[in-house]
Every structure is written in C-alpha cells, then in structure tokens.
Design an enzyme around this catalytic site. Structure first.
Site, PDB file in Angstrom:
ATOM      1  N   HIS A  49     -62.688-117.414-163.874  1.00  0.00           N
ATOM      2  CA  HIS A  49     -62.853-116.763-165.170  1.00  0.00           C
ATOM      3  C   HIS A  49     -61.877-115.599-165.295  1.00  0.00           C
ATOM      4  O   HIS A  49     -61.540-114.943-164.309  1.00  0.00           O
ATOM      5  CB  HIS A  49     -64.285-116.214-165.317  1.00  0.00           C
ATOM      6  CG  HIS A  49     -65.330-117.261-165.417  1.00  0.00           C
ATOM      7  ND1 HIS A  49     -65.724-117.801-166.630  1.00  0.00           N
ATOM      8  CD2 HIS A  49     -66.076-117.881-164.483  1.00  0.00           C
ATOM      9  CE1 HIS A  49     -66.668-118.705-166.416  1.00  0.00           C
ATOM     10  NE2 HIS A  49     -66.896-118.777-165.121  1.00  0.00           N
ATOM     11  N   ASN A  51     -71.770-130.926-144.968  1.00  0.00           N
ATOM     12  CA  ASN A  51     -73.088-130.600-144.432  1.00  0.00           C
ATOM     13  C   ASN A  51     -73.993-129.955-145.479  1.00  0.00           C
ATOM     14  O   ASN A  51     -73.583-129.710-146.619  1.00  0.00           O
ATOM     15  CB  ASN A  51     -72.934-129.725-143.192  1.00  0.00           C
ATOM     16  CG  ASN A  51     -72.657-130.562-141.957  1.00  0.00           C
ATOM     17  OD1 ASN A  51     -73.552-131.051-141.297  1.00  0.00           O
ATOM     18  ND2 ASN A  51     -71.369-130.744-141.651  1.00  0.00           N
ATOM     19  N   THR A  84     -58.369-117.012-150.015  1.00  0.00           N
ATOM     20  CA  THR A  84     -57.789-116.670-151.306  1.00  0.00           C
ATOM     21  C   THR A  84     -56.304-116.997-151.389  1.00  0.00           C
ATOM     22  O   THR A  84     -55.691-116.780-152.428  1.00  0.00           O
ATOM     23  CB  THR A  84     -57.973-115.167-151.588  1.00  0.00           C
ATOM     24  OG1 THR A  84     -57.298-114.411-150.571  1.00  0.00           O
ATOM     25  CG2 THR A  84     -59.443-114.787-151.603  1.00  0.00           C
TER      26      THR A  84
END
Length: 216
Positions: free
Chosen positions: A138, A107, A189
């Site tokens: 990073h 979407n 996570t």
C-alpha cells in the site's frame, strides 16, 4: 454413589481421524504411510483435492497433500498452480496468483498472497510454519487514509531449493536466489543472492551456503 464415566474405547475410525489430524499438521508423514493406511488416506486426499479444483482455479500435480483446514483461493486470472508432490499444511492461507514447482512444502499457519503480479516458487523449496509472503503493498502518502491508498504489486520470486525458516516475512518485489537460506524470524526486504544465507530485520547476508560443511 455416583456412576463412573464409561472408559473411552477407541475404534478404528477414531484412530483414522487422529491420524488424519497428524497428517494435516505434519504432511510429510503422508509419504511414509503403509499400504493399509493408504487405503483410507488416498481417497480422503482425492476428495479434498477434486473438490478444491472444481470450486477454484486451482491446479495440483500428482501425489500432493492438502490439509483439510488449508484455505486456497484462486479467482479466474489469479490461478494457483502447484506441481507434483507438494504439501500444504493446516491453517495455511493461499491466494493466487501463485505458480509453484514440484516437491514444495508449505508448513502450518503460512499466509501467501500473490497480489496482482504473483508469487513464483521453484522446485524443492521448503517453507516453515508461520511464514508470510505478500506480493503487494500500500502507499503511505499522508494526504489520505491508509485504506484509500493505491496498491502496487511487483511480485515475489523464490528460487529452487530454498529454505525459508519459521516466522519469516517476505515483502513485495523481492527475488530470492536458488539454494538460499532465510533465517528464522527474518524480514526480507531486498533481493537474496544464490546460496545466500540471510537473517535479521531487515534481513542481510550473513553467510554463503557453499561454505557450510557437510553433516555426517
């Protein structure tokens, strides 16, 4: 006496342009167009998709919909591949490598970046608006600036028949199992099991889809 502005009288072209904008933001409507509407919608989509596939290493299956303002980038070696009947709505940013199956919906306002390892999306997965999926990260060592940190990429795997709610963030290295549901605004996570319902920041398992009663 001041002249009154002329009343706007829409033409058939105005209606078509307005309908195109509606489809850009709500692409599922493309699959319910009437034959008369498909006379302009099909060539419009063919033009968008052919141009994209000539300019980028992008492969699209049959009967897909790509919004005019979707931005898809795929350098050689960072291919973007979508199967049949996939939809990418307005203002979405897609950067390969991405390998996606059939009947996938992305979407408006989503950002997907495959890093080096890539993003894989299974059949029939639905991704709501403003979802962010980044298959890279990073380093954070204190002895150098953030922009000079090394970049790692483990990839993101999303199973089939997954529902990812609006505003979700998914970090690198995560695998989301088949039939899972990710609640609105969650930050994922860690891995999500098959049929898992997760929510929160960071997201945790709050239910199992198999335990939800049928509606209707």
């Amino acid at each position: 006496m001041h002249d009154q502005p002329a009343e706007f009288q829409p033409t058939s072209h105005d209606y078509i342009d307005q309908h195109k904008q509606r489809l850009n933001w709500m692409p599922w409507l493309y699959y319910s167009l009437k034959p008369k509407q498909l006379q302009w919608a099909k060539p419009w989509q063919t033009s968008i998709q052919q141009r994209l596939q000539k300019l980028e290493t992008v492969s699209l299956g049959t009967d897909c919909f790509i919004a005019e303002s979707a931005r898809i980038f795929a350098e050689p070696g960072r291919d973007v591949i979508f199967g049949d009947r996939c939809m990418i709505a307005a203002d979405s940013f897609i950067h390969g490598p991405i390998q996606a199956g059939n009947r996938i919906s992305i979407n408006h306002g989503c950002s997907l970046d495959g890093g080096r390892a890539g993003i894989t999306i299974g059949d029939d997965t639905r991704i709501a608006n403003a979802v962010k999926i980044f298959a890279f990260n990073h380093g954070m060592a204190p002895d150098r600036e953030v922009w000079q940190q090394p970049v790692s990429s483990n990839g993101v795997i999303i199973g089939k028949d997954v529902w990812i709610g609006a505003g979700v963030g998914i970090v690198d290295g995560v695998t989301i199992g088949d039939h899972a549901v990710i609640g609105m605004g969650s930050v994922v996570t860690r891995d999500v099991p098959d049929y898992g319902i997760v929510g929160g920041q960071p997201a945790s398992v709050i239910g199992d889809r198999r335990n939800k009663p049928e509606i209707g």
